[in-house]
Design a protein around this motif. Sequence first.
Motif, PDB file in Angstrom:
ATOM      1  N   PRO A  49      29.001   1.613 -72.359  1.00 50.00           N
ATOM      2  CA  PRO A  49      29.679   1.851 -73.633  1.00 50.00           C
ATOM      3  C   PRO A  49      29.960   0.564 -74.405  1.00 50.00           C
ATOM      4  CG  PRO A  49      31.181   2.193 -71.785  1.00 50.00           C
ATOM      5  CD  PRO A  49      29.817   2.029 -71.201  1.00 50.00           C
ATOM      6  N   GLN A  50      30.095  -0.546 -73.699  1.00 50.51           N
ATOM      7  CA  GLN A  50      30.293  -1.840 -74.336  1.00 50.51           C
ATOM      8  C   GLN A  50      28.981  -2.628 -74.260  1.00 50.51           C
ATOM      9  OE1 GLN A  50      33.725  -3.912 -72.812  1.00 50.51           O
ATOM     10  NE2 GLN A  50      35.046  -2.100 -72.938  1.00 50.51           N
ATOM     11  N   PRO A  51      28.822  -3.702 -75.062  1.00 47.95           N
ATOM     12  CA  PRO A  51      27.600  -4.509 -74.967  1.00 47.95           C
ATOM     13  C   PRO A  51      27.361  -4.985 -73.528  1.00 47.95           C
ATOM     14  CG  PRO A  51      28.878  -5.147 -76.888  1.00 47.95           C
ATOM     15  CD  PRO A  51      29.737  -4.182 -76.125  1.00 47.95           C
ATOM     16  N   ALA A  52      26.123  -4.795 -73.064  1.00 51.48           N
ATOM     17  CA  ALA A  52      25.799  -5.123 -71.668  1.00 51.48           C
ATOM     18  C   ALA A  52      25.870  -6.621 -71.415  1.00 51.48           C
ATOM     19  CB  ALA A  52      24.411  -4.605 -71.318  1.00 51.48           C
ATOM     20  N   THR A  53      26.581  -6.992 -70.352  1.00 52.79           N
ATOM     21  CA  THR A  53      26.618  -8.388 -69.901  1.00 52.79           C
ATOM     22  C   THR A  53      26.076  -8.521 -68.478  1.00 52.79           C
ATOM     23  OG1 THR A  53      28.869  -8.200 -69.020  1.00 52.79           O
ATOM     24  CG2 THR A  53      28.648  -8.860 -71.340  1.00 52.79           C
ATOM     25  N   ALA A  54      25.669  -7.378 -67.876  1.00 51.02           N
ATOM     26  CA  ALA A  54      25.118  -7.389 -66.518  1.00 51.02           C
ATOM     27  C   ALA A  54      24.160  -6.216 -66.384  1.00 51.02           C
ATOM     28  CB  ALA A  54      26.235  -7.288 -65.478  1.00 51.02           C
ATOM     29  N   SER A  55      23.295  -6.275 -65.370  1.00 47.55           N
ATOM     30  CA  SER A  55      22.312  -5.214 -65.147  1.00 47.55           C
ATOM     31  C   SER A  55      22.134  -4.959 -63.655  1.00 47.55           C
ATOM     32  CB  SER A  55      20.947  -5.596 -65.743  1.00 47.55           C
ATOM     33  OG  SER A  55      21.051  -5.880 -67.120  1.00 47.55           O
ATOM     34  N   VAL A  56      21.858  -3.705 -63.337  1.00 52.47           N
ATOM     35  CA  VAL A  56      21.460  -3.322 -61.981  1.00 52.47           C
ATOM     36  C   VAL A  56      20.114  -2.622 -62.088  1.00 52.47           C
ATOM     37  CG1 VAL A  56      21.990  -1.936 -59.944  1.00 52.47           C
ATOM     38  CG2 VAL A  56      23.853  -3.076 -61.191  1.00 52.47           C
ATOM     39  N   ILE A  57      19.096  -3.162 -61.436  1.00 47.11           N
ATOM     40  CA  ILE A  57      17.761  -2.553 -61.375  1.00 47.11           C
ATOM     41  C   ILE A  57      17.661  -1.874 -60.010  1.00 47.11           C
ATOM     42  CG2 ILE A  57      15.277  -2.975 -61.442  1.00 47.11           C
ATOM     43  CD1 ILE A  57      15.947  -5.547 -63.089  1.00 47.11           C
ATOM     44  N   TRP A  58      17.576  -0.532 -60.006  1.00 47.97           N
ATOM     45  CA  TRP A  58      17.774   0.254 -58.778  1.00 47.97           C
ATOM     46  C   TRP A  58      16.527   1.087 -58.502  1.00 47.97           C
ATOM     47  CZ3 TRP A  58      23.378   1.975 -57.574  1.00 47.97           C
ATOM     48  CH2 TRP A  58      23.455   2.550 -56.300  1.00 47.97           C
ATOM     49  N   ILE A  67      16.165 -10.278 -69.111  1.00 49.33           N
ATOM     50  CA  ILE A  67      16.330 -11.666 -69.580  1.00 49.33           C
ATOM     51  C   ILE A  67      16.092 -11.721 -71.096  1.00 49.33           C
ATOM     52  CG2 ILE A  67      15.377 -13.999 -69.441  1.00 49.33           C
ATOM     53  CD1 ILE A  67      14.727 -13.300 -66.443  1.00 49.33           C
ATOM     54  N   GLU A  68      15.074 -10.994 -71.563  1.00 45.94           N
ATOM     55  CA  GLU A  68      14.778 -10.953 -73.001  1.00 45.94           C
ATOM     56  C   GLU A  68      15.948 -10.365 -73.795  1.00 45.94           C
ATOM     57  OE1 GLU A  68      11.157  -8.794 -73.631  1.00 45.94           O
ATOM     58  OE2 GLU A  68       9.963 -10.211 -72.456  1.00 45.94           O
ATOM     59  N   GLN A  69      16.714  -9.494 -73.162  1.00 42.26           N
ATOM     60  CA  GLN A  69      17.860  -8.882 -73.840  1.00 42.26           C
ATOM     61  C   GLN A  69      19.138  -9.705 -73.666  1.00 42.26           C
ATOM     62  OE1 GLN A  69      18.019  -4.424 -73.982  1.00 42.26           O
ATOM     63  NE2 GLN A  69      16.542  -4.586 -72.301  1.00 42.26           N
ATOM     64  N   GLY A  70      18.988 -10.914 -73.131  1.00 46.22           N
ATOM     65  CA  GLY A  70      20.118 -11.831 -73.065  1.00 46.22           C
ATOM     66  C   GLY A  70      20.932 -11.781 -71.788  1.00 46.22           C
ATOM     67  N   ILE A  71      20.463 -11.061 -70.771  1.00 47.18           N
ATOM     68  CA  ILE A  71      21.199 -11.001 -69.506  1.00 47.18           C
ATOM     69  C   ILE A  71      20.731 -12.139 -68.601  1.00 47.18           C
ATOM     70  CG2 ILE A  71      21.799  -9.582 -67.515  1.00 47.18           C
ATOM     71  CD1 ILE A  71      22.712  -8.358 -70.164  1.00 47.18           C
ATOM     72  N   SER A  72      21.665 -12.951 -68.133  1.00 49.27           N
ATOM     73  CA  SER A  72      21.342 -14.016 -67.188  1.00 49.27           C
ATOM     74  C   SER A  72      20.920 -13.407 -65.852  1.00 49.27           C
ATOM     75  CB  SER A  72      22.569 -14.904 -66.979  1.00 49.27           C
ATOM     76  OG  SER A  72      22.448 -15.671 -65.799  1.00 49.27           O
ATOM     77  N   THR A  73      19.968 -14.028 -65.178  1.00 50.58           N
ATOM     78  CA  THR A  73      19.582 -13.515 -63.850  1.00 50.58           C
ATOM     79  C   THR A  73      20.771 -13.514 -62.891  1.00 50.58           C
ATOM     80  OG1 THR A  73      18.870 -15.703 -63.069  1.00 50.58           O
ATOM     81  CG2 THR A  73      17.193 -14.294 -64.104  1.00 50.58           C
ATOM     82  N   GLN A  74      21.727 -14.404 -63.108  1.00 48.08           N
ATOM     83  CA  GLN A  74      22.917 -14.460 -62.247  1.00 48.08           C
ATOM     84  C   GLN A  74      23.876 -13.296 -62.495  1.00 48.08           C
ATOM     85  OE1 GLN A  74      23.414 -18.778 -63.335  1.00 48.08           O
ATOM     86  NE2 GLN A  74      23.999 -18.920 -61.192  1.00 48.08           N
ATOM     87  N   ARG A  75      23.497 -12.420 -63.461  1.00 47.72           N
ATOM     88  CA  ARG A  75      24.271 -11.208 -63.736  1.00 47.72           C
ATOM     89  C   ARG A  75      23.407  -9.963 -63.475  1.00 47.72           C
ATOM     90  NH1 ARG A  75      29.069 -10.654 -64.003  1.00 47.72           N
ATOM     91  NH2 ARG A  75      29.220  -9.455 -65.945  1.00 47.72           N
ATOM     92  N   ILE A  76      22.326 -10.133 -62.690  1.00 42.46           N
ATOM     93  CA  ILE A  76      21.439  -9.015 -62.374  1.00 42.46           C
ATOM     94  C   ILE A  76      21.444  -8.759 -60.873  1.00 42.46           C
ATOM     95  CG2 ILE A  76      19.082  -8.107 -62.469  1.00 42.46           C
ATOM     96  CD1 ILE A  76      18.558  -9.909 -64.883  1.00 42.46           C
ATOM     97  N   VAL A  77      21.687  -7.509 -60.488  1.00 40.21           N
ATOM     98  CA  VAL A  77      21.597  -7.081 -59.092  1.00 40.21           C
ATOM     99  C   VAL A  77      20.318  -6.268 -58.920  1.00 40.21           C
ATOM    100  CG1 VAL A  77      22.582  -5.498 -57.373  1.00 40.21           C
ATOM    101  CG2 VAL A  77      24.078  -7.072 -58.614  1.00 40.21           C
ATOM    102  N   LEU A  78      19.571  -6.576 -57.881  1.00 44.14           N
ATOM    103  CA  LEU A  78      18.439  -5.742 -57.467  1.00 44.14           C
ATOM    104  C   LEU A  78      18.926  -4.807 -56.365  1.00 44.14           C
ATOM    105  CD1 LEU A  78      15.411  -8.229 -57.227  1.00 44.14           C
ATOM    106  CD2 LEU A  78      16.119  -6.811 -59.169  1.00 44.14           C
ATOM    107  N   ALA A  79      18.733  -3.500 -56.570  1.00 44.56           N
ATOM    108  CA  ALA A  79      19.192  -2.509 -55.601  1.00 44.56           C
ATOM    109  C   ALA A  79      18.062  -1.551 -55.282  1.00 44.56           C
ATOM    110  CB  ALA A  79      20.390  -1.740 -56.165  1.00 44.56           C
ATOM    111  N   GLY A  80      18.089  -0.977 -54.092  1.00 43.91           N
ATOM    112  CA  GLY A  80      17.050  -0.020 -53.746  1.00 43.91           C
ATOM    113  C   GLY A  80      17.387   0.746 -52.484  1.00 43.91           C
TER     114      GLY A  80
END
Length: 220
Positions: A11-20, A101-114
């Motif tokens: 709902p707010q501008p994304a500052t982190a991401s989870v790729i699951w 990364i192109e959308q401005g998210i730092s890799t240090q704010r990305i979690v890889l999940a699976g």
Amino acid sequence: MKTDAIVINPPQPATASVIWLHGLGANGHDFEPIVPELPKDITRYTRFIFPHAPARPITINGGMIMPGWYDVFGMDLTVQQDVQGIRESEQIVHHYLAQEIEQGISTQRIVLAGFSQGGAIVLHTGLRYPQPLAGIMALSTYLPLIDTVAQERHPANQPTPIFLAHGQQDPVIALLHAQRSRTYLEQLGYRVEWHDYPMAHQVNAAEISDISHWLQASLA
């Protein structure tokens, strides 16, 4: 090789991401229902990306074509492995990382999940990724291509927290495979948070609670 994905924007501008990544035979919708169960202080600023695996013939299932991150040749997952399929799926994860990364998210704010096969791919990819990630979460899975990890791993993700969880009665991926993977990662100096639960090849409420706490710490 590119796939489509389910994307849940916050709902707010994304500052982190989870790729699951989902497991064999499932799709990106599989873990979509977990998002509303996670704490609001995570979901209000975190984008969740649930890619669909490409359809491929799966040897252990008689060559049936189904969504899969790589082929499976037999019940012992460590004997013969689909190296090409695993590395192709690594590139799919790289595609989604590049998009974030192109959308401005730092890799240090990305979690890889699976989960299951998806967990194997995020472990494989995350350890080799040349930029630091927020965390790697691998559920009901194992470390694939284990003989190549020490040589191919990248120091950027040596300090990255790793969450491993497994069912004690898992009939699909034996608990022993997960325990061996954990031991090996710890021997290489990785920070592993380990959980096991009285369940089969699935996710339960206690695990979702532990995932929530870990995500809060990783994406604080």
